[in-house]
Enzyme design. Structure first.
Site, PDB file in Angstrom:
ATOM      1  N   TYR A 280       0.840  -1.205   0.000  1.00 23.80           N
ATOM      2  CA  TYR A 280       0.000   0.000   0.000  1.00 23.80           C
ATOM      3  C   TYR A 280       0.871   1.249   0.000  1.00 23.80           C
ATOM      4  CZ  TYR A 280      -3.848  -3.145   0.881  1.00 23.80           C
ATOM      5  OH  TYR A 280      -4.756  -4.154   0.757  1.00 23.80           O
TER       6      TYR A 280
ATOM      7  N   ASN B 146     -13.031  -0.228  -4.757  1.00 23.13           N
ATOM      8  CA  ASN B 146     -12.873  -0.631  -6.144  1.00 23.13           C
ATOM      9  C   ASN B 146     -13.997  -1.567  -6.563  1.00 23.13           C
ATOM     10  OD1 ASN B 146     -11.957  -1.544  -8.632  1.00 23.13           O
ATOM     11  ND2 ASN B 146     -10.766  -3.169  -7.659  1.00 23.13           N
TER      12      ASN B 146
ATOM     13  N   CYS C 200      -6.734  -5.407  -7.209  1.00 24.26           N
ATOM     14  CA  CYS C 200      -6.376  -4.933  -5.877  1.00 24.26           C
ATOM     15  C   CYS C 200      -5.851  -6.087  -5.025  1.00 24.26           C
ATOM     16  CB  CYS C 200      -7.571  -4.269  -5.207  1.00 24.26           C
ATOM     17  SG  CYS C 200      -9.072  -5.237  -5.241  1.00 24.26           S
ATOM     18  N   HIS C 201      -5.976  -7.312  -5.521  1.00 23.11           N
ATOM     19  CA  HIS C 201      -5.410  -8.420  -4.762  1.00 23.11           C
ATOM     20  C   HIS C 201      -3.893  -8.444  -4.886  1.00 23.11           C
ATOM     21  CE1 HIS C 201      -6.211  -9.925  -8.866  1.00 23.11           C
ATOM     22  NE2 HIS C 201      -5.102 -10.603  -8.699  1.00 23.11           N
TER      23      HIS C 201
ATOM     24  N   GLU D 176      -1.423 -16.559  -9.703  1.00 22.69           N
ATOM     25  CA  GLU D 176      -0.510 -15.753 -10.503  1.00 22.69           C
ATOM     26  C   GLU D 176       0.938 -16.034 -10.150  1.00 22.69           C
ATOM     27  OE1 GLU D 176      -1.843 -11.774  -9.939  1.00 22.69           O
ATOM     28  OE2 GLU D 176      -3.718 -12.091 -11.020  1.00 22.69           O
TER      29      GLU D 176
END
Length: 170
Positions: free
Chosen positions: A104, A125, A133-134, A165
DNA sequence: GACGAAAGTGTGG
DNA sequence: CCACACTTTCGTC
Protein backbone atom coordinates in the site's frame (compact mmCIF):
# COMPACT_ATOMS: atom_id res chain seq x y z
CA UNK A 1 -28.68 -2.31 -3.79
CA UNK A 2 -31.36 -4.02 -5.83
CA UNK A 3 -30.12 -6.01 -8.77
CA UNK A 4 -31.64 -6.83 -12.09
CA UNK A 5 -34.06 -4.02 -12.12
CA UNK A 6 -35.26 -1.48 -14.61
CA UNK A 7 -36.25 1.67 -12.79
CA UNK A 8 -38.34 4.45 -14.23
CA UNK A 9 -38.20 7.73 -12.41
CA UNK A 10 -41.08 10.10 -11.99
CA UNK A 11 -39.98 12.17 -14.96
CA UNK A 12 -40.61 9.13 -17.08
CA UNK A 13 -37.39 9.64 -18.95
CA UNK A 14 -34.55 8.30 -16.90
CA UNK A 15 -34.13 4.56 -16.93
CA UNK A 16 -31.46 2.55 -15.23
CA UNK A 17 -30.83 -0.92 -16.49
CA UNK A 18 -28.69 -3.28 -14.55
CA UNK A 19 -27.97 -6.81 -15.62
CA UNK A 20 -26.26 -9.07 -13.16
CA UNK A 21 -24.57 -12.20 -14.43
CA UNK A 22 -22.96 -15.14 -12.75
CA UNK A 23 -19.64 -16.81 -13.46
CA UNK A 24 -18.45 -19.92 -11.71
CA UNK A 25 -14.84 -19.46 -10.73
CA UNK A 26 -12.66 -22.19 -9.25
CA UNK A 27 -12.86 -20.65 -5.79
CA UNK A 28 -16.53 -19.71 -5.92
CA UNK A 29 -19.03 -17.62 -7.75
CA UNK A 30 -18.40 -14.26 -9.34
CA UNK A 31 -21.04 -11.73 -10.26
CA UNK A 32 -20.67 -9.23 -13.04
CA UNK A 33 -22.92 -6.21 -13.23
CA UNK A 34 -23.55 -4.54 -16.55
CA UNK A 35 -25.22 -1.21 -16.94
CA UNK A 36 -26.27 -0.19 -20.42
CA UNK A 37 -24.16 -3.02 -21.74
CA UNK A 38 -21.04 -1.86 -19.98
CA UNK A 39 -19.34 -3.69 -17.16
CA UNK A 40 -19.56 -1.52 -14.08
CA UNK A 41 -18.89 -3.99 -11.30
CA UNK A 42 -17.27 -7.36 -10.73
CA UNK A 43 -17.72 -8.98 -7.35
CA UNK A 44 -15.94 -12.00 -5.95
CA UNK A 45 -19.09 -13.56 -4.60
CA UNK A 46 -22.69 -14.05 -5.55
CA UNK A 47 -25.34 -16.63 -6.21
CA UNK A 48 -27.46 -17.57 -9.15
CA UNK A 49 -30.66 -16.35 -7.58
CA UNK A 50 -29.45 -12.78 -7.84
CA UNK A 51 -27.72 -13.08 -11.17
CA UNK A 52 -30.10 -14.59 -13.72
CA UNK A 53 -28.78 -12.83 -16.82
CA UNK A 54 -26.64 -14.82 -19.24
CA UNK A 55 -23.00 -13.83 -19.23
CA UNK A 56 -21.90 -12.26 -22.52
CA UNK A 57 -19.58 -14.53 -24.52
CA UNK A 58 -16.89 -11.91 -24.49
CA UNK A 59 -16.60 -12.06 -20.73
CA UNK A 60 -17.19 -15.76 -20.48
CA UNK A 61 -14.10 -16.27 -22.59
CA UNK A 62 -12.03 -13.64 -20.88
CA UNK A 63 -12.68 -15.19 -17.51
CA UNK A 64 -12.09 -18.68 -18.86
CA UNK A 65 -8.76 -17.51 -20.18
CA UNK A 66 -7.85 -15.81 -16.96
CA UNK A 67 -8.59 -18.81 -14.80
CA UNK A 68 -6.80 -21.18 -17.12
CA UNK A 69 -3.75 -18.97 -16.92
CA UNK A 70 -3.73 -17.86 -20.55
CA UNK A 71 -4.80 -14.32 -19.74
CA UNK A 72 -3.08 -12.24 -17.10
CA UNK A 73 -4.50 -8.77 -17.54
CA UNK A 74 -7.95 -7.82 -18.70
CA UNK A 75 -6.97 -4.56 -20.29
CA UNK A 76 -10.34 -3.17 -19.41
CA UNK A 77 -10.65 0.51 -18.46
CA UNK A 78 -11.03 1.22 -14.78
CA UNK A 79 -14.36 2.27 -13.42
CA UNK A 80 -15.39 5.73 -14.50
CA UNK A 81 -17.12 6.33 -11.23
CA UNK A 82 -15.34 7.26 -8.03
CA UNK A 83 -13.43 10.29 -6.84
CA UNK A 84 -10.40 11.57 -8.76
CA UNK A 85 -8.15 10.20 -6.07
CA UNK A 86 -9.71 6.76 -6.31
CA UNK A 87 -9.17 6.81 -10.05
CA UNK A 88 -5.50 7.50 -9.54
CA UNK A 89 -5.20 4.62 -7.11
CA UNK A 90 -7.04 2.21 -9.39
CA UNK A 91 -4.97 3.32 -12.34
CA UNK A 92 -1.76 2.71 -10.44
CA UNK A 93 -2.98 -0.70 -9.35
CA UNK A 94 -4.01 -1.63 -12.86
CA UNK A 95 -0.42 -1.05 -13.93
CA UNK A 96 0.98 -3.67 -11.59
CA UNK A 97 2.34 -6.48 -13.77
CA UNK A 98 0.86 -9.91 -13.23
CA UNK A 99 2.95 -12.02 -10.94
CA UNK A 100 4.11 -9.03 -8.93
CA UNK A 101 2.77 -7.31 -5.87
CA UNK A 102 3.09 -3.84 -4.40
CA UNK A 103 2.53 -2.65 -0.87
CA UNK A 104 0.00 0.00 0.00
CA UNK A 105 2.87 2.30 0.67
CA UNK A 106 4.38 1.65 -2.74
CA UNK A 107 1.15 2.74 -4.34
CA UNK A 108 0.89 5.71 -2.00
CA UNK A 109 4.35 6.96 -2.88
CA UNK A 110 3.74 6.42 -6.55
CA UNK A 111 0.82 8.80 -6.52
CA UNK A 112 2.00 11.01 -3.68
CA UNK A 113 -0.38 9.99 -0.96
CA UNK A 114 -0.62 7.86 2.16
CA UNK A 115 -1.09 4.12 2.66
CA UNK A 116 -4.36 4.31 4.51
CA UNK A 117 -5.91 6.44 1.83
CA UNK A 118 -4.84 3.84 -0.71
CA UNK A 119 -6.44 1.10 1.35
CA UNK A 120 -9.63 3.07 1.48
CA UNK A 121 -9.69 3.45 -2.29
CA UNK A 122 -8.98 -0.24 -2.76
CA UNK A 123 -11.94 -1.13 -0.63
CA UNK A 124 -14.15 0.85 -2.92
CA UNK A 125 -12.87 -0.63 -6.14
CA UNK A 126 -15.94 -1.98 -7.95
CA UNK A 127 -13.97 -3.97 -10.52
CA UNK A 128 -12.19 -6.81 -8.79
CA UNK A 129 -9.84 -8.81 -11.04
CA UNK A 130 -9.97 -6.09 -13.68
CA UNK A 131 -8.34 -3.72 -11.23
CA UNK A 132 -6.20 -6.26 -9.41
CA UNK A 133 -6.38 -4.93 -5.88
CA UNK A 134 -5.41 -8.42 -4.76
CA UNK A 135 -1.89 -7.58 -5.94
CA UNK A 136 -1.69 -4.90 -3.31
CA UNK A 137 -0.49 -6.29 0.00
CA UNK A 138 0.64 -4.91 3.32
CA UNK A 139 4.33 -4.52 3.96
CA UNK A 140 4.78 -7.49 6.22
CA UNK A 141 2.47 -9.95 4.55
CA UNK A 142 -0.98 -10.26 3.10
CA UNK A 143 -3.00 -7.17 3.84
CA UNK A 144 -6.73 -6.96 4.11
CA UNK A 145 -9.36 -7.52 1.51
CA UNK A 146 -12.98 -6.85 0.83
CA UNK A 147 -13.10 -4.07 3.39
CA UNK A 148 -15.69 -5.64 5.59
CA UNK A 149 -17.47 -8.88 6.21
CA UNK A 150 -16.42 -12.29 4.93
CA UNK A 151 -12.92 -11.27 5.75
CA UNK A 152 -11.83 -14.85 6.23
CA UNK A 153 -13.26 -16.05 2.99
CA UNK A 154 -12.25 -12.92 1.16
CA UNK A 155 -8.68 -13.36 2.30
CA UNK A 156 -8.78 -16.95 1.12
CA UNK A 157 -9.79 -15.67 -2.31
CA UNK A 158 -7.01 -13.12 -2.27
CA UNK A 159 -4.54 -15.87 -1.49
CA UNK A 160 -6.01 -18.04 -4.21
CA UNK A 161 -5.66 -15.30 -6.79
CA UNK A 162 -2.09 -14.53 -5.83
CA UNK A 163 -1.17 -18.17 -5.89
CA UNK A 164 -2.84 -18.48 -9.27
CA UNK A 165 -0.51 -15.75 -10.50
CA UNK A 166 2.51 -17.50 -9.11
CA UNK A 167 2.89 -15.78 -5.76
CA UNK A 168 2.96 -17.62 -2.46
CA UNK A 169 2.28 -16.03 0.86
CA UNK A 170 3.08 -17.40 4.25
C1' DG B 1 10.55 -9.07 19.11
C1' DA B 2 5.78 -7.84 20.55
C1' DC B 3 2.42 -4.45 21.49
C1' DG B 4 0.13 0.09 21.59
C1' DA B 5 -0.12 4.70 19.97
C1' DA B 6 0.34 8.10 16.70
C1' DA B 7 1.01 9.61 12.08
C1' DG B 8 -0.96 11.26 7.78
C1' DT B 9 -4.30 11.02 3.63
C1' DG B 10 -8.90 10.76 1.63
C1' DT B 11 -13.82 9.99 2.36
C1' DG B 12 -18.26 10.30 4.47
C1' DG B 13 -21.43 11.89 8.15
C1' DC C 1 -15.09 18.85 12.82
C1' DC C 2 -15.02 13.98 13.79
C1' DA C 3 -14.59 9.01 12.84
C1' DC C 4 -13.12 5.57 9.91
C1' DA C 5 -10.04 2.72 6.51
C1' DC C 6 -7.66 -3.63 2.62
C1' DT C 7 -1.49 0.88 6.70
C1' DT C 8 2.99 2.19 8.44
C1' DT C 9 6.16 3.79 11.66
C1' DC C 10 7.83 4.89 16.17
C1' DG C 11 8.28 4.50 21.11
C1' DT C 12 8.29 1.45 25.05
C1' DC C 13 8.58 -2.84 27.44
Amino acid sequence: MPLNRCSTFSDGLTIIMKQTCLYKAPFGNITLVFEHGELIALNLHGDLAHAPYPLPDEWQQRLDNYFSGRLKNFGHPISRQGTPFQQKVWQAIAEIPAGEVMSYQDIARKIGSGPRAVGGACGKNPLALVVPCHRVVAKGGLGGFSSGKNTDEALAVKRWLLHHEGIDFA
